[in-house]
Design an enzyme around this catalytic site. Structure first.
Site, PDB file in Angstrom:
ATOM      1  N   ASP A 112     -29.696 -83.486 -26.980  1.00 36.07           N
ATOM      2  CA  ASP A 112     -30.891 -84.099 -27.632  1.00 36.07           C
ATOM      3  C   ASP A 112     -32.160 -83.498 -26.638  1.00 36.07           C
ATOM      4  OD1 ASP A 112     -29.930 -85.395 -25.266  1.00 36.07           O
ATOM      5  OD2 ASP A 112     -30.252 -87.315 -25.964  1.00 36.07           O
ATOM      6  N   LYS A 130     -23.038 -82.822 -24.292  1.00 34.25           N
ATOM      7  CA  LYS A 130     -23.395 -84.426 -24.323  1.00 34.25           C
ATOM      8  C   LYS A 130     -22.347 -85.119 -23.331  1.00 34.25           C
ATOM      9  CE  LYS A 130     -25.631 -87.673 -26.388  1.00 34.25           C
ATOM     10  NZ  LYS A 130     -27.274 -87.934 -26.162  1.00 34.25           N
ATOM     11  N   ASP A 141     -30.449 -73.052 -35.568  1.00 35.52           N
ATOM     12  CA  ASP A 141     -31.349 -73.162 -36.780  1.00 35.52           C
ATOM     13  C   ASP A 141     -32.742 -73.463 -36.354  1.00 35.52           C
ATOM     14  OD1 ASP A 141     -29.425 -72.135 -38.493  1.00 35.52           O
ATOM     15  OD2 ASP A 141     -29.826 -73.949 -40.048  1.00 35.52           O
ATOM     16  N   TYR A 164     -15.667 -78.336 -35.758  1.00 37.35           N
ATOM     17  CA  TYR A 164     -15.435 -77.351 -37.241  1.00 37.35           C
ATOM     18  C   TYR A 164     -13.729 -77.378 -37.319  1.00 37.35           C
ATOM     19  CZ  TYR A 164     -20.243 -76.173 -38.264  1.00 37.35           C
ATOM     20  OH  TYR A 164     -21.506 -76.030 -38.897  1.00 37.35           O
ATOM     21  N   ASP A 218     -24.626 -74.736 -33.902  1.00 33.61           N
ATOM     22  CA  ASP A 218     -25.109 -74.735 -35.368  1.00 33.61           C
ATOM     23  C   ASP A 218     -26.577 -75.187 -35.485  1.00 33.61           C
ATOM     24  OD1 ASP A 218     -25.004 -74.290 -38.252  1.00 33.61           O
ATOM     25  OD2 ASP A 218     -24.586 -76.212 -38.609  1.00 33.61           O
TER      26      ASP A 218
HETATM   27  C1  IPM Z   1     -23.869 -71.110 -40.094  1.00 36.39           C
HETATM   28  C2  IPM Z   1     -23.386 -71.900 -41.399  1.00 36.39           C
HETATM   29  C3  IPM Z   1     -22.273 -72.209 -41.616  1.00 36.39           C
HETATM   30  C4  IPM Z   1     -22.001 -73.092 -40.302  1.00 36.39           C
HETATM   31  C5  IPM Z   1     -21.812 -73.147 -42.793  1.00 36.39           C
HETATM   32  C6  IPM Z   1     -22.409 -72.306 -44.356  1.00 36.39           C
HETATM   33  C7  IPM Z   1     -20.302 -73.263 -42.900  1.00 36.39           C
HETATM   34  O1  IPM Z   1     -24.391 -72.922 -41.604  1.00 36.39           O
HETATM   35  O2  IPM Z   1     -23.212 -69.834 -40.343  1.00 36.39           O
HETATM   36  O3  IPM Z   1     -24.307 -71.296 -39.286  1.00 36.39           O
HETATM   37  O4  IPM Z   1     -22.130 -74.348 -40.340  1.00 36.39           O
HETATM   38  O5  IPM Z   1     -21.230 -72.645 -39.437  1.00 36.39           O
HETATM   39 MN    MN Z   2     -25.673 -73.051 -39.696  1.00 30.19          MN
END
Ligand code: IPM
Ligand code: MN
Length: 356
Positions: A221, A189, A249, A142, A245
């Site tokens: 993975d 990884k 999710d 990032y 990230d």
């Molecule tokens: C999160 C979001 C952010 C990230 C985006 C909106 C930049 O997906 O907070 O997980 O990727 O960190």
């Molecule tokens: Mn995210």
């Protein structure tokens, strides 16, 4: 006690869900005899509209002077569909993380009993799952060097980590594991990436200081598969920025309740507490969004940001009670009546005031 809380409601449904979290915090302050002083400041698309900057210096000042930041959501479709936009709401989020030194993002994952049947996984797989994903938040791909080739037909992003960056996030992972079921899973990884091999080397050097914690390494993975195959295997997972990230999710949807999950970002300066969901622009202003992710983020704010553990418990108890009472928004109302965002907030505030 007296606390200063920065309120960065942001875009879309951000302001309306944050309003409910503030009702809950007000109830807590009344119930437990604290004073919370709120300072509102713009962030995201709202801040771009007002100032041209998604994280203006004034907003940063407010955060720096506060004990904790209550954050709503950012993002606006008018930027998503325009890859050429030079100023974007997400830049504000990344800059906030960097400037506040928020090197760790903490997402507790555990299903709510009353919603477990909504999980995309079989109930017996998720029932009892309880783990924490700790994502490194201010380094890695990032924030590494990025750019275009001279002829602009190529582009690159750099995944770069230093040992101290790895050490501080992994130390947090070990500490969390120690307070929980004493198992730490490091996700990387290392079969392909040099930066992952530095992670492994660093973790192996640290491990002797935590002999009581069972340590496991997983390739990303494989980790992605294990999260949906045996989510109960995990206790604390620690990983880099981009893997974190994606995996956080993935992990959040197995509970069947995305709108309910909170997160904390903590590090050098003031911690930021925000729901896992986004700005849900289609629902903005309709008073239908589920405020529980933000309310539970307020619970994390109390616990991790202000060290008010009993107060955090009271908030979580109220949320559990609201789910059991069917005092829920349309996204999780089944058969029963759907309530509005503000009705849920009012109910929770009352519930907290009523408890002994
Ligand atoms: C999160 C979001 C952010 C990230 C985006 C909106 C930049 O997906 O907070 O997980 O990727 O960190
Ligand atoms: Mn995210």
């Amino acid at each position: 006690m007296d606390f200063n809380i920065a309120v960065l409601a942001g875009d879309g449904i951000g302001p309306e869900v944050v309003d409910q979290a503030l009702k809950v915090l007000n109830a807590v302050s009344q119930k437990f005899g604290h004073t919370f002083n709120y300072t509102h400041a713009p962030v995201g698309a709202t801040a771009i509209d007002q100032t041209g900057d998604p994280y203006p210096p004034e907003t940063h000042e407010v955060c720096m002077k506060s004990d904790a930041v209550m954050f709503g959501a950012i993002g606006d479709p008018k930027y998503d569909n325009d890859p050429k936009a030079t100023v974007r709401p997400e830049q504000g989020l990344l800059r906030m993380r960097k400037q506040l030194g928020l090197f760790s993002n903490i997402r507790p994952i555990s299903p709510f009993k009353s919603l477990i049947h909504r999980s995309p996984l079989r109930q017996d797989l998720v029932d009892g799952a309880d783990f924490v994903v700790i994502r490194e938040l201010t380094g890695g791909i990032y924030f590494g060097q990025k750019g275009r080739s001279e002829d602009r037909t190529g582009a690159f992003d750099t995944l770069y980590y230093t040992k101290p960056e790895i050490q501080r996030i992994v130390a947090l992972g070990f500490d969390y594991a120690r307070k929980r079921r004493k198992k730490l899973t490091v996700v990387d990884k290392a079969n392909v990436l040099a930066s992952s091999r530095l992670w492994r080397e660093t973790v192996q050097e640290m491990a002797p200081d935590y002999p009581d914690v069972e340590l496991e390494f997983l390739f990303v993975d494989n980790a992605a598969m294990r999260i949906i195959q045996w989510p109960k295997d995990f206790d604390v997972m620690v990983t880099g920025n981009m893997f974190g990230d994606i995996l956080s999710d993935e992990a959040s949807v197995i509970t069947g309740s995305l709108g309910l999950l909170p997160s904390a970002s903590v590090g050098t300066h003031t911690g930021v507490f925000e729901p896992v969901h986004g700005s849900y622009p289609q629902a903005a202003g309709k008073n239908i969004a589920n405020p529980l992710g933000t309310v539970l983020s307020a619970a994390l704010l109390l616990e991790l940001g202000l060290d008010l553990v009993e107060e955090a418990k009271a908030v979580r108890a109220a949320v559990d009670a609201s789910l059991e009472a069917g005092m829920v928004t349309e996204d999780i109302a089944e058969g029963g009546k759907a309530h509005s965002t503000s009705e849920v907030g009012d109910w929770l505030a009352k519930a907290i005031l009523k408890t002994a």
